[in-house]
Design an enzyme around this catalytic site. Structure first.
Site, short mmCIF file in Angstrom:
data_model
loop_
_atom_site.label_atom_id
_atom_site.label_comp_id
_atom_site.label_asym_id
_atom_site.label_seq_id
_atom_site.Cartn_x
_atom_site.Cartn_y
_atom_site.Cartn_z
N VAL A 192 0.84 -1.20 0.00
CA VAL A 192 0.00 0.00 0.00
C VAL A 192 0.87 1.25 0.00
O VAL A 192 0.62 2.21 -0.75
CB VAL A 192 -0.96 -0.01 1.21
CG1 VAL A 192 -1.73 1.31 1.28
CG2 VAL A 192 -1.93 -1.18 1.12
N CYS A 193 1.91 1.24 0.80
CA CYS A 193 2.79 2.41 0.90
C CYS A 193 3.51 2.67 -0.42
O CYS A 193 3.78 3.82 -0.77
CB CYS A 193 3.80 2.23 2.03
SG CYS A 193 3.05 2.15 3.66
#
Length: 217
Positions: free
Chosen positions: A44-45
């Protein structure tokens, strides 16, 4: 240390992918967006860092600087940057703070003081997923906290920044879901008498306390 909106953002010195910084000096006369990550090479990051790289020009227009933080060393950030560019189509174009000892994460109350760097997983530091919007006066203007599985909406950060900058300049507030160019609300501390001077074109008032006016230029 518990932080709140209106508090002075804690200062720190740290190594970044663009050299060592003193945070307050780095901010200068700009707004700053500090957004943090619990671990490098996380899915996600990776999308978030690429998204912010694509949006950097928009933050530049608003006189705002971007800086990321991840609870890993700077050298890992540099290796991760290749993956970000390859998968997201944009190279990271802002500094990334290395925080392997969790000093900044603890300073900003993302983690409890007793959190240990050592061996860990991303979930151990899952609360290191925050956004701080800081003004040129070094005061915290906005804080957002996200769970691990929810990617952040950086269009919302831009929208909030527009509102914060507008309302700092004019005696207005912005309604729910407001966007640049839409009507705003006359601030509650502004009397009708003063409002007539500030907004000579007048306003709509479905209720005495709800005075809707065109966005000031």
């Amino acid at each position: 240390m518990t932080l709140r909106i209106g508090d002075t953002a804690p200062n720190f010195q740290a190594d970044t992918t663009e050299g060592r910084i003193d945070f307050h000096q780095w901010i200068g006369e700009h707004y700053a967006v500090l957004f943090s990550h619990p671990k490098d090479f996380t899915p996600v990051c990776t999308t978030e860092l690429g998204t912010m790289a694509k949006l950097k020009a928009e933050f530049d227009k608003r006189h705002a600087k971007i800086i990321g933080l991840s609870a890993d060393p700077v050298e890992d950030h540099r290796k991760w940057a290749y993956d970000i560019e390859e998968t997201q189509g944009e190279a990271v174009n802002y500094p990334m703070i290395g925080d392997p000892e969790l000093k900044v994460a603890k300073l900003y109350d993302m983690l409890p003081a007793e959190a240990a760097p050592g061996k860990r997983t991303a979930s151990d530091n899952q609360t290191v997923r925050t956004v701080f919007l800081i003004g040129p006066d070094r005061k915290i203007k906005l804080m957002l906290f996200y769970p691990m599985t929810t990617g952040r909406n950086f269009d919302e950060i831009l929208r909030a920044l527009d509102s914060i900058q507008l309302t700092a300049k004019h005696r207005v507030a912005t309604p729910a879901n407001w966007k640049q160019g839409e009507n705003v609300i006359i601030g509650g501390s502004v009397s009708d008498e003063d409002a007539k001077k500030l907004f000579p074109k007048g306003w709509q008032a479905p209720k005495p306390y709800l005075r809707i006016v065109e966005q000031p230029k």
